[in-house]
Design a protein around this motif. Sequence first.
Motif, PDB file in Angstrom:
ATOM      1  N   VAL A  61      -3.756   6.602   4.387  1.00  0.00           N
ATOM      2  CA  VAL A  61      -4.196   6.104   3.071  1.00  0.00           C
ATOM      3  C   VAL A  61      -4.861   7.277   2.369  1.00  0.00           C
ATOM      4  O   VAL A  61      -5.759   7.916   2.916  1.00  0.00           O
ATOM      5  CB  VAL A  61      -5.189   4.925   3.228  1.00  0.00           C
ATOM      6  CG1 VAL A  61      -5.742   4.493   1.875  1.00  0.00           C
ATOM      7  CG2 VAL A  61      -4.525   3.741   3.912  1.00  0.00           C
ATOM      8  N   GLY A  83       1.710   3.065   4.581  1.00  0.00           N
ATOM      9  CA  GLY A  83       0.262   2.911   4.714  1.00  0.00           C
ATOM     10  C   GLY A  83      -0.267   1.520   4.425  1.00  0.00           C
ATOM     11  O   GLY A  83      -1.480   1.307   4.395  1.00  0.00           O
ATOM     12  N   LEU A  87      -4.101   0.303   5.112  1.00  0.00           N
ATOM     13  CA  LEU A  87      -4.936  -0.006   3.945  1.00  0.00           C
ATOM     14  C   LEU A  87      -5.592  -1.376   4.084  1.00  0.00           C
ATOM     15  O   LEU A  87      -6.811  -1.530   3.923  1.00  0.00           O
ATOM     16  CB  LEU A  87      -4.081   0.044   2.664  1.00  0.00           C
ATOM     17  CG  LEU A  87      -4.760  -0.412   1.379  1.00  0.00           C
ATOM     18  CD1 LEU A  87      -5.945   0.484   1.049  1.00  0.00           C
ATOM     19  CD2 LEU A  87      -3.777  -0.403   0.206  1.00  0.00           C
ATOM     20  N   GLY A 258       1.003   6.863   1.589  1.00  0.00           N
ATOM     21  CA  GLY A 258      -0.437   6.636   1.592  1.00  0.00           C
ATOM     22  C   GLY A 258      -1.067   6.476   0.222  1.00  0.00           C
ATOM     23  O   GLY A 258      -2.245   6.139   0.115  1.00  0.00           O
TER      24      GLY A 258
END
Length: 409
Positions: A61, A83, A87, A258
């Motif tokens: 992230v 991601g 997250l 990310g």
Amino acid sequence: MSTSTSTGTPPGTARPPAPVFSVDGLWKVFGPKAGRVPADPELTALSPAELRARTGCTAAVRDVSFDVRKGEVFVVMGLSGSGKSTLVRCLTRLIEPTAGTIAIDGEDVRAMDKSRLRELRRHRAAMVFQHFGLLPHRTVLDNVAYGLEVQGMGRAERRERAAEVVAKVGLEGLEHRRPGQLSGGQRQRVGLARALAVDPEVLLFDEPFSALDPLIRRDMQEEVVRLHREEGRTMVFITHDLQEALKLGDRIALMRDGRVVQLGTPEEIVGSPADDYVRAFVRDVPREQVVTVRTAMRPASSADEAGAGPALRPEATVTEAIEAVARAGSAARVMSDGRCLGVVDAEALLSVVAGTADTAGPVEGSRAAGAARVDDGASPPRAKPGAGEAPAERREPTNPALATTEEPV
Ligand SMILES: Nc1ncnc2c1ncn2[C@@H]1O[C@H](COP(=O)(O)OP(=O)(O)OP(=O)(O)O)[C@@H](O)[C@H]1O
């Protein structure tokens, strides 16, 4: 076309509801000495592959900021490895963030101690997992009651509450089966019921339906839409499936490597892709399924036009409008609070389908990457009511003189 931007609220539009989760500058870096990465501009400028080669770290992230607003379905979408899970797990610190801030109802999640965190995960933000996480030796009822048991609720009370929730997710009659005696879809309903039983402020779904076959998956999606409509509960939903994201999301955060490359309503993402990556992602989505009549409408040309014809709420899609116009054989009116905001006729609707209309809706938070905060845009949660239910926001009519007092049907 609306002229609103990512930073302001257009005149006449209600403020977005307060955030439940507020995320700012969030990083999660896996690997040795991960903490140095977010703070070092030389490292943050590297591509994921370069970063891995230089440091052995993966930035799952990267500098992500957004709000999840009360009552919305917030979808986190992206390809495998973008991601999403990291997250969403950071929100309740199932994964420890490397840098940035996270607040729930204004409370700093990163400052919570163990017992406060436990409370957060048990009461405030319950997770529904892809692999259900059911206890095999317990019945459906006892699996659903499990979270309440952990909370210390007495047996009779928790079984009563569990029975209510079991009925709510359509599992009545199966209370005494064990997970092994259920289909995949039924097991997922048990997982959903277990999360719902604790009455959390937010439900977090981690790709809950990706293992289900398509028909059961559609059933479960409809179940989520129904529950959301009935309860208005805030939901964060991870998926890698664009159709699922468009169907469920009030707003979608699209992730790549990310970062959040675009955050917006389905209409904004499909109508105004932030970059070539998003454009390629949404290329095959039929516009009429996401473009709303608020975007497709034109001002009524006369009081007569504003006073007759089927009424639609502003959030109705062009697909819904086509049906209404075809049935009525006349233009439809876009109504909000009994006022006519504009009209959509066959020509305007066809031009959306043909791709000749300007359907770039209001763009919210479309700045590439998470470096800038992507929140407080113009669009409050899109209500997914049936036709005739209250629209999500109030705007002045295009021509107040043409206002009528009817409600959309
Ligand atoms: N514990 C870990 N250690 C090292 N790298 C990890 C770890 N967990 C995840 N990653 C990496 O972080 C990146 C993001 O992973 P994440 O699981 O969040 O992606 P995702 O979008 O949820 O993917 P999927 O849809 O496949 O579940 C990937 O490159 C992944 O390999």
